[in-house]
Design an enzyme around this catalytic site. Sequence first.
Site, PDB file in Angstrom:
ATOM      1  N   HIS A  35       0.872  -1.173   0.000  1.00  0.00           N
ATOM      2  CA  HIS A  35       0.000   0.000   0.000  1.00  0.00           C
ATOM      3  C   HIS A  35       0.906   1.218   0.000  1.00  0.00           C
ATOM      4  O   HIS A  35       1.923   1.256   0.716  1.00  0.00           O
ATOM      5  CB  HIS A  35      -0.897   0.008   1.231  1.00  0.00           C
ATOM      6  CG  HIS A  35      -1.531   1.351   1.498  1.00  0.00           C
ATOM      7  ND1 HIS A  35      -2.700   1.752   0.891  1.00  0.00           N
ATOM      8  CD2 HIS A  35      -1.137   2.377   2.301  1.00  0.00           C
ATOM      9  CE1 HIS A  35      -3.006   2.972   1.307  1.00  0.00           C
ATOM     10  NE2 HIS A  35      -2.085   3.371   2.158  1.00  0.00           N
ATOM     11  N   CYS A 103      -4.818   1.735  -4.245  1.00  0.00           N
ATOM     12  CA  CYS A 103      -4.045   2.839  -3.706  1.00  0.00           C
ATOM     13  C   CYS A 103      -2.830   3.160  -4.569  1.00  0.00           C
ATOM     14  O   CYS A 103      -2.436   4.329  -4.709  1.00  0.00           O
ATOM     15  CB  CYS A 103      -3.596   2.512  -2.284  1.00  0.00           C
ATOM     16  SG  CYS A 103      -2.671   0.951  -2.168  1.00  0.00           S
TER      17      CYS A 103
END
Length: 651
Positions: A35, A103
């Site tokens: 992420h 993301c």
Amino acid sequence: MTSSSVQLYVYDLSNGMARQLSRQLTGRQIDGIWHTSVVSFGKEVFYGQGINITAPGRSHHGAPLQIIDIGETALDEATFDEYLEEMRAHYTADKYHLLDFNCNSFTDDCVGFLTGGSIPSFIKDLPTDFFSTPFGAALRPTIDAMYRRPVANAPVSPPVNAGVNPELASSILQAVAANAQTNGSPQPASQATNSLTAPMHIITNPASFNNFLKSHKAAVAFFTSETCPPCKMIEPVFERIAEEKGLQNGRSGAGFAKVDIDVGMGRTLASEWGIRATPTFMFFLDGKKLEELKGADRNELQTQVDLLLFQAYPPHPHTSIPMPAVQAVSTNSIIFSQVPPIESVVSKLSSSIDGESNWPASSPHTRAQVKGVLTDTVLPYLRSRFPAANPPKVLPSATPAILSAWAQVSFTVVSNLPVDSLFPLVDMWRLAFLDPAVGSWTASLTPTSPASDPVAIFLPNAIAAQDTPSKGARNYILTVLRLLCNAFSSPPLARRLLQGDARETVTAVLVPSLLHTDAVVRTASASLAFDIAAVLQRERVECVRTGKGIQPDSEGDLGDWQVEVVTAIMEALDREKENEEVVHRLTASLAFFLRLSPHYESQVRPLLEVLQSRTVLKDKLVKGAGWNSEGGIGKKDVRKLVEEVANKLCA
């Protein structure tokens, strides 16, 4: 105007599970499920439940594992804030997808806007690396189902992947998904709306667009506008095509991008490419524009995408040549399933252990410990798996505890007994590899643990025994070859055995045994050659069936290795004068290595000419030249196969 630094904060959504379990599940090391967020102007920005902003390092993900300096931006904070506000309509919670639109898609877009650069490839390439594993390919439908609305009449059963614990896989996916999309409070993953139902890149600036073109061999760009009615009409068609023709298992297919010219630097990008009306579609091959389509013509859009993929991944030339004899050959692995008297095998091995005078005190296991594992653990498992009569409907599988204990004492036995005494132990493992759980467990082992790997334990002695003329060495080589055949019937283990050092070791056993003086050994070796070729053939046929195409880079570094194995097969065929079954299996192996090889024109075909392969095969069909029987090979199906391979693959 002062510049502001741009940093990338990197987190692991799996909280360490990827590092610990990736090799077991996928056969390769994956250090994290990444992420990322962008930090600039004193704030951290990331995408999950929409676009979120927090103080650097104060998000629910905690402290980043890594901070990467991207560079500096010449833009001011107000411009960046305006950009983020425009992005909120596109990076919404319902559009989030763990692998396709996540993301990292957002941070790559932001980095492109701020600096003209992109996020590191090890982050962007993670989905490609994941999908190139059997585990990743099998889980793709499950991941899609977590984020997309159910399709009418679609099957709801989960994908099957041999050796993968479904509960473990599900728990990992749910944990990663929850960690990925939450904004600080636990929330379930959102079902996607019809606004984004395909693996598609949302692009808002020239830098991101250039990176998109660089990272895709074939690419399709859709320039659209929120105020364009024809765009809204064609968009679902574009998304469906992207779903069908997008990257498959990270290897082939096209990349699809959507550019809203009213968002971010969309108009600047449109101006660079001469876009004067929407919708406009552009088609790229290796970063170069091939075609442009204006208007909402769904049939022409489909045609242009198909043409682009044909040019990017042309079908193998052999697919247009009818080969009924080759196509009739089953790609199922040849296995050796004969069950000897198991108690006698264990007893014979125990006698050899008792009779060995040189058993070092420093050995990891005493004789009693080794025999205890064999009689108390291994023997009951083999009896239950291979009962003499009335086998159960559901056969029991070996547990990791059984296999780990057995592998450890096997290493001790191999270290202390001569080769002539080892084939009973190998034969027990040969039977075990008929149990799918054994292949999956072995595939999960790290290459750095050969002392626990039942394949790696036996191969060095099999290589050394090639130069030993004793009957015991012959029996050992024969049994190892049969064990390898059974091991290659396990898809996850087969793929691991065809990678890196494992492939080299297997080849070192295979090649000399193809020329062994014993016909039974040559039959087992030809069977192993066939099983190896069948693994490649199954994957290539699937590539053709699904339209992915077969390219040299899709098989990594297998080109030179295939040349080595084909050379060995041809030499074995040339020398084989008595065993028709060996000729049959070697010819079938050769057919599988050649027919859909992406290296055929560049490496294999010139080799076949040098080796006079067509003549070697033709000689098997006539009296005297290459065969001892009166009229050459007798079986009609074998003759047809030899003729077809000689005339159509070796011509």
